[in-house]
Design an enzyme around this catalytic site. Structure first.
Site, mmCIF file in Angstrom:
data_model
loop_
_atom_site.group_PDB
_atom_site.id
_atom_site.type_symbol
_atom_site.label_atom_id
_atom_site.label_comp_id
_atom_site.label_asym_id
_atom_site.label_seq_id
_atom_site.Cartn_x
_atom_site.Cartn_y
_atom_site.Cartn_z
ATOM 1 N N THR A 1 0.810 -1.222 0.000
ATOM 2 C CA THR A 1 0.000 0.000 0.000
ATOM 3 C C THR A 1 0.845 1.274 0.000
ATOM 4 O O THR A 1 0.305 2.371 -0.085
ATOM 5 C CB THR A 1 -0.936 0.030 1.226
ATOM 6 N N SER B 1 -3.694 -1.947 7.243
ATOM 7 C CA SER B 1 -4.042 -1.862 5.826
ATOM 8 C C SER B 1 -4.726 -3.114 5.295
ATOM 9 O O SER B 1 -5.207 -3.121 4.159
ATOM 10 C CB SER B 1 -2.773 -1.599 4.994
ATOM 11 N N CYS C 1 18.019 4.717 -3.723
ATOM 12 C CA CYS C 1 17.540 5.324 -4.970
ATOM 13 C C CYS C 1 18.577 6.230 -5.615
ATOM 14 O O CYS C 1 18.792 6.188 -6.834
ATOM 15 C CB CYS C 1 16.251 6.098 -4.720
ATOM 16 N N GLN D 1 17.073 15.650 -4.105
ATOM 17 C CA GLN D 1 16.189 14.501 -3.967
ATOM 18 C C GLN D 1 14.759 14.909 -3.628
ATOM 19 O O GLN D 1 14.516 15.704 -2.720
ATOM 20 C CB GLN D 1 16.743 13.528 -2.917
ATOM 21 N N SER E 1 9.221 12.423 -2.423
ATOM 22 C CA SER E 1 8.676 11.062 -2.471
ATOM 23 C C SER E 1 9.679 10.048 -1.950
ATOM 24 O O SER E 1 9.299 8.935 -1.570
ATOM 25 C CB SER E 1 8.243 10.696 -3.885
ATOM 26 N N ARG F 1 17.427 17.491 0.199
ATOM 27 C CA ARG F 1 15.998 17.321 -0.094
ATOM 28 C C ARG F 1 15.478 18.624 -0.704
ATOM 29 O O ARG F 1 15.743 19.720 -0.181
ATOM 30 C CB ARG F 1 15.229 17.002 1.182
ATOM 31 N N HIS G 1 14.648 12.347 -8.710
ATOM 32 C CA HIS G 1 15.896 12.786 -8.098
ATOM 33 C C HIS G 1 16.842 13.311 -9.175
ATOM 34 O O HIS G 1 16.908 12.762 -10.280
ATOM 35 C CB HIS G 1 16.590 11.623 -7.386
#
Length: 372
Positions: A41, A70, A161, A188, A191, A266, A273
């Protein structure tokens, strides 16, 4: 028409390459697998389900798993199928072939070994197993041969990532001129901090325009209309853990002799990114030869025009699979130096897509369910 107005239309068309990179669309020769998606989820879990469907991964059954909170909710698998989420804490992994896991490091630490003990191969997207010497850390375009090491613990780790997109761009250059040193500054998107990060950017931006007080929950400082040079916790030497991850993961995946220093920031972008990378090579590498090597590389798209709109931004790469390289140029401050700009969708190539690509190579080359 402005000279590079075609870029947005061209980028949208790049989706036709899906399934052409590691995995190479060979899924039709493989029998179906039972696949569990842990953290189904969350942002990455939902992307994994979408990508499994898009790339027609050979599944007989897909089981979405999440927390008790969830359980019973529904998630989409492709355009037409809806799956009901089951509880992770009570699930029996016996009979599951592959687990694609993205629930958070503490949860993975408990459930990934349980799934592996039940006979599944776990592809884990958290940080928990990445530096375990018995767990391969894999980017299929860079070190697919490492996947064979999964047999030691039944677990394969998906890198961070920001590391993934960087090493995809570095690999073809390292092959032709050998990289000595990397200096990288990342930009970055929120998300990368999950749904809570995206919500915080949205809510703070709305509060600024409505002249309301701003709430901070996920980030250490205001993220709307701001940048924060702080991702993950600070370490004793002054680096953050995100910066440390880029150093040690690059060494494990690409070459332990490469020196890396990172500054991770960030920025108020929802998805995608970006990285400004300066490279020092052992031997000379011209801009032209670097561009040619990158253009020939799997999973890389070069868009590098020295004019307005002749580069790719995170807004344009959102929803795309490739790593995009722009602004390739000489770095005159060091001998044999180059600089470049690299962007990628952190939810796709930076997480979900890379995990599915690992599963494709695993299925095609290592597991037993191949057609006779």
């Amino acid at each position: 028409m402005r000279p590079f107005l075609f870029l947005q239309r061209g980028l949208m068309g790049l989706r036709t390459n899906r399934g052409a990179d590691p995995g190479k669309g060979k899924s039709e020769v493989i029998m179906g697998y039972r696949v569990a998606v842990v953290g189904a989820t969350g942002n990455v879990g939902r992307e994994i389900l979408q990508i499994l469907s898009e790339r027609q991964f050979p599944v007989d059954e897909v089981v979405p798993l999440a927390s008790e909170r969830s359980a019973g909710s529904e998630v989409s698998f492709g355009e037409d199928e809806v799956l009901k989420v089951r509880r992770l804490d009570t699930f029996d992994f016996k009979g599951i072939d592959i687990v694609l896991s993205s629930p958070g490091a503490k949860v993975s630490a408990v459930f990934a070994p349980k799934a592996a003990a039940a006979g599944a191969v776990v592809i884990d997207n958290t940080s928990h197993f990445r530096m375990d010497p018995d767990v391969p850390l894999v980017v299929p375009e860079v070190n697919p041969q490492a996947i064979a090491g999964y047999k030691k613990k039944g677990i394969i780790a998906n890198p961070n990532c920001s590391t993934i997109q960087m090493v995809v761009a570095l690999k073809p250059l390292h092959e032709v001129a050998k990289i000595k040193r990397v200096v990288v500054s990342t930009y970055q998107s929120v998300s990368g901090a999950g749904k809570e990060g995206m919500d915080e950017l949205f809510n703070q931006t709305r509060s600024v325009y409505m002249n309301q007080s701003l709430e901070r929950k996920k980030f250490t400082k205001q993220i709307a209309f701001n940048v924060i040079p702080h991702i993950d916790v600070f370490m004793q030497d002054g680096a953050t853990k995100e910066e440390w991850k880029m150093v040690v993961e690059t060494k494990k995946i690409l070459d332990p002799n490469i020196d890396v220093i990172a500054t991770c920031v960030r920025v108020p972008v929802f998805i995608g990114h970006s990285e400004a990378i300066n490279l020092e090579f052992e031997s000379e590498l011209s801009v032209e030869n670097a561009r040619a090597a990158l253009r020939a590389a799997q999973g890389v798209t070069v868009i590098d025009h020295r004019a307005d709109e002749g580069y790719v931004t995170p807004h344009e790469c959102a929803g795309e699979d490739d790593v995009f390289v722009s602004r390739i140029r000489k770095d005159p401050t060091v001998k044999n130096g180059l600089a470049m700009w690299v962007v990628a969708d952190n939810l796709r190539k930076g997480a979900a897509l890379n995990a599915v690509q690992i599963a494709e190579v695993l299925a095609q080359e290592h597991l037993a369910k191949k057609a006779a």
